[in-house]
Design a protein around this motif. Structure first.
Motif, PDB file in Angstrom:
ATOM      1  N   TYR A  58       0.686  -1.246  -0.076  1.00 12.43           N
ATOM      2  CA  TYR A  58       0.159   0.044  -0.091  1.00 12.43           C
ATOM      3  C   TYR A  58       0.775   1.206   0.055  1.00 12.43           C
ATOM      4  O   TYR A  58       1.798   1.372   0.674  1.00 12.43           O
ATOM      5  N   GLY A  60       0.366   5.691  -0.189  1.00 11.69           N
ATOM      6  CA  GLY A  60      -0.519   6.862  -0.195  1.00 11.69           C
ATOM      7  C   GLY A  60      -0.080   7.755   0.885  1.00 11.69           C
ATOM      8  O   GLY A  60       1.046   7.945   1.076  1.00 11.69           O
ATOM      9  N   ARG A  61      -0.966   8.383   1.539  1.00 14.01           N
ATOM     10  CA  ARG A  61      -0.898   9.649   2.370  1.00 14.01           C
ATOM     11  C   ARG A  61      -2.102   9.682   3.231  1.00 14.01           C
ATOM     12  O   ARG A  61      -3.220   9.485   3.065  1.00 14.01           O
ATOM     13  N   ARG A  70      -8.062  12.443   6.429  1.00 19.97           N
ATOM     14  CA  ARG A  70      -8.207  11.960   5.140  1.00 19.97           C
ATOM     15  C   ARG A  70      -7.210  10.816   4.874  1.00 19.97           C
ATOM     16  O   ARG A  70      -5.960  11.043   5.492  1.00 19.97           O
ATOM     17  N   TRP A  72      -5.583   8.359   1.694  1.00 23.96           N
ATOM     18  CA  TRP A  72      -5.569   8.148   0.231  1.00 23.96           C
ATOM     19  C   TRP A  72      -4.850   6.857   0.163  1.00 23.96           C
ATOM     20  O   TRP A  72      -3.549   6.861   0.616  1.00 23.96           O
ATOM     21  N   ILE A  74      -3.401   3.541  -2.279  1.00 26.82           N
ATOM     22  CA  ILE A  74      -3.361   2.782  -3.626  1.00 26.82           C
ATOM     23  C   ILE A  74      -2.591   1.336  -3.364  1.00 26.82           C
ATOM     24  O   ILE A  74      -1.542   1.362  -3.152  1.00 26.82           O
ATOM     25  N   HIS A 129      -7.916   3.230  -6.399  1.00 25.74           N
ATOM     26  CA  HIS A 129      -7.453   4.270  -5.519  1.00 25.74           C
ATOM     27  C   HIS A 129      -8.761   4.341  -4.345  1.00 25.74           C
ATOM     28  O   HIS A 129     -10.016   4.170  -4.899  1.00 25.74           O
ATOM     29  N   ALA A 131     -10.291   6.638  -1.366  1.00 26.74           N
ATOM     30  CA  ALA A 131     -10.025   7.952  -0.946  1.00 26.74           C
ATOM     31  C   ALA A 131     -11.168   7.806   0.661  1.00 26.74           C
ATOM     32  O   ALA A 131     -12.342   7.707   0.316  1.00 26.74           O
ATOM     33  N   SER A 175       0.255  16.685   4.651  1.00 29.21           N
ATOM     34  CA  SER A 175       0.072  15.318   4.297  1.00 29.21           C
ATOM     35  C   SER A 175       1.281  14.363   4.665  1.00 29.21           C
ATOM     36  O   SER A 175       2.392  15.091   4.291  1.00 29.21           O
TER      37      SER A 175
END
Length: 178
Positions: A58, A60-61, A70, A72, A74, A129, A131, A175
């Motif tokens: 994985y 993301g951020r 938040r 996110w 991928i 993706h 989110a 982030s």
């Protein structure tokens, strides 16, 4: 009270305090398990990918600002086999607010946990993706976000280091990548 019905590692539906929060189709064939029963315990079929090997990871951020988190993601698969799907779990060090906006393919499974389907993971390819916009019960100064594979389509994964991650997000609005 929270009731979770599971189909071989994929959340089928989650009911919290008597209201339907989210419904998600299962990843692999199998009978629906009742609350408290192990996933796939009743008549589960073997999923494509069972017995094969895949390296799920994985990237993301995460961002925390004013009680809103938040995430996110991928998901990726470095092979050697393709997977029809997997389930990623996101666990937090802070409680989620009672109400959350539903995200397609994801479901809340606890006071601090959300699971999401990755979609198909081709060999040496990426999944969909994901989110997440999560509301927290309080406004913490920081939140630890743990990302790991909840179910991997029945395949073995010899490199668990790249799919078990912990990210510390400070309430700065910045982030943090992983």
């Amino acid at each position: 009270m929270e009731v979770v019905a599971v189909r071989r590692g994929a959340v089928r539906s989650v009911v919290v305090a008597g209201s339907l929060v989210l419904g998600v189709a299962g990843l692999a064939g199998g009978a629906q398990a009742s609350a408290g029963e192990a996933p796939g315990a009743r008549g589960a079929r073997v999923a494509p990918g069972a017995g094969s090997e895949a390296d799920v990871s994985y990237h993301g951020r995460v961002r925390l600002a004013g009680g809103r988190l938040r995430v996110w993601l991928i998901p990726a698969n470095d092979g050697p086999a393709a997977l029809p799907g997997a389930t990623v779990r996101v666990r937090l060090s802070a409680d989620l607010a009672d109400r959350q906006e539903p995200v397609q393919g994801c479901a809340r499974t606890g006071t601090r946990e959300v699971v999401c389907e990755t979609g198909p993971l081709p060999r040496h390819g990426r999944g969909r993706h994901i989110a997440l916009a999560l509301e927290l019960r309080e406004r913490p100064d920081e939140v630890s976000v743990r990302v790991d594979t909840w179910w991997n389509g029945g395949a073995s994964d010899r490199n668990r280091a790249n799919n078990e991650l912990v990210v510390l997000a400070l309430d700065t609005g910045d982030s943090y990548a992983f």
